[in-house]
Motif scaffolding. Structure first.
Motif, PDB file in Angstrom:
ATOM      1  N   UNK A   1     -36.759  -0.187   1.998  1.00  0.00           N
ATOM      2  CA  UNK A   1     -37.636   0.378   1.206  1.00  0.00           C
ATOM      3  C   UNK A   1     -37.514  -0.290  -0.184  1.00  0.00           C
ATOM      4  N   UNK A   2     -36.440  -1.007  -0.342  1.00  0.00           N
ATOM      5  CA  UNK A   2     -36.570  -2.125  -1.600  1.00  0.00           C
ATOM      6  C   UNK A   2     -37.460  -3.234  -1.340  1.00  0.00           C
ATOM      7  N   UNK A   3     -37.666  -3.662  -0.049  1.00  0.00           N
ATOM      8  CA  UNK A   3     -38.656  -4.681  -0.066  1.00  0.00           C
ATOM      9  C   UNK A   3     -40.004  -4.230  -0.226  1.00  0.00           C
ATOM     10  N   UNK A   4     -40.303  -3.080   0.175  1.00  0.00           N
ATOM     11  CA  UNK A   4     -41.732  -2.161  -0.438  1.00  0.00           C
ATOM     12  C   UNK A   4     -41.817  -2.093  -1.522  1.00  0.00           C
ATOM     13  N   UNK A   5     -40.879  -1.773  -2.330  1.00  0.00           N
ATOM     14  CA  UNK A   5     -40.807  -1.345  -3.768  1.00  0.00           C
ATOM     15  C   UNK A   5     -41.058  -2.697  -4.608  1.00  0.00           C
ATOM     16  N   UNK A   6     -40.390  -3.816  -4.218  1.00  0.00           N
ATOM     17  CA  UNK A   6     -40.493  -4.946  -4.720  1.00  0.00           C
ATOM     18  C   UNK A   6     -41.870  -5.709  -4.531  1.00  0.00           C
TER      19      UNK A   6
END
Length: 133
Positions: free
Chosen positions: A2-7
């Motif tokens: 999820x953090x990869x998508x947000x980044x």
């Protein structure tokens, strides 16, 4: 994950914003062009000398624009204020041309309903009448 998508989304948004700001800056930094391809305000023909144009400064305050023009030269200059309004529905404004005699001073004022996108002064120096012509 999820953090990869947000980044990735944040990086994409930053790239789009930066690109749109750069494009806006480039559009505003260029001289407006007319349909004929000549620069607006560059109304001079080959017979005139660009150094004999009246010196003008334009002041924009909210929806009003004022041009202050002084002609220190011995040739009469014809000036007009052109205003491009910011809103698509707001009609752009052009003042009637005004002659600035040698050592003369004029103020031209016009407005938009809302904000002003840009304002500039167009010059059309009058040809001096030569004896025998």
């Amino acid at each position: 994950m999820r953090t990869l998508r947000r980044r990735a989304a944040a990086l994409l948004a930053t790239a789009l914003i930066t690109t749109s700001l750069a494009a806006t800056w480039e559009v505003r930094s260029t001289t407006p062009a007319s349909a004929s391809g000549r620069a607006v305000g560059d109304d001079n023909s080959d017979h005139t000398d660009r150094r004999f144009l009246a010196s003008c400064r334009v002041k924009i305050k909210r929806s009003h624009a004022t041009a202050f023009c002084h002609n220190p030269y011995p040739v009469t200059d014809r000036v007009a204020l052109h205003i491009e309004c910011a809103r698509w529905w707001d009609v752009d404004a052009d003042t009637a041309p005004v002659e600035v005699p040698p050592a003369g001073y004029v103020e031209l004022t016009d407005r938009c309903w809302m904000e002003i996108h840009s304002a500039w002064v167009g010059h059309d120096p009058l040809r001096p009448v030569r004896p025998g012509n």
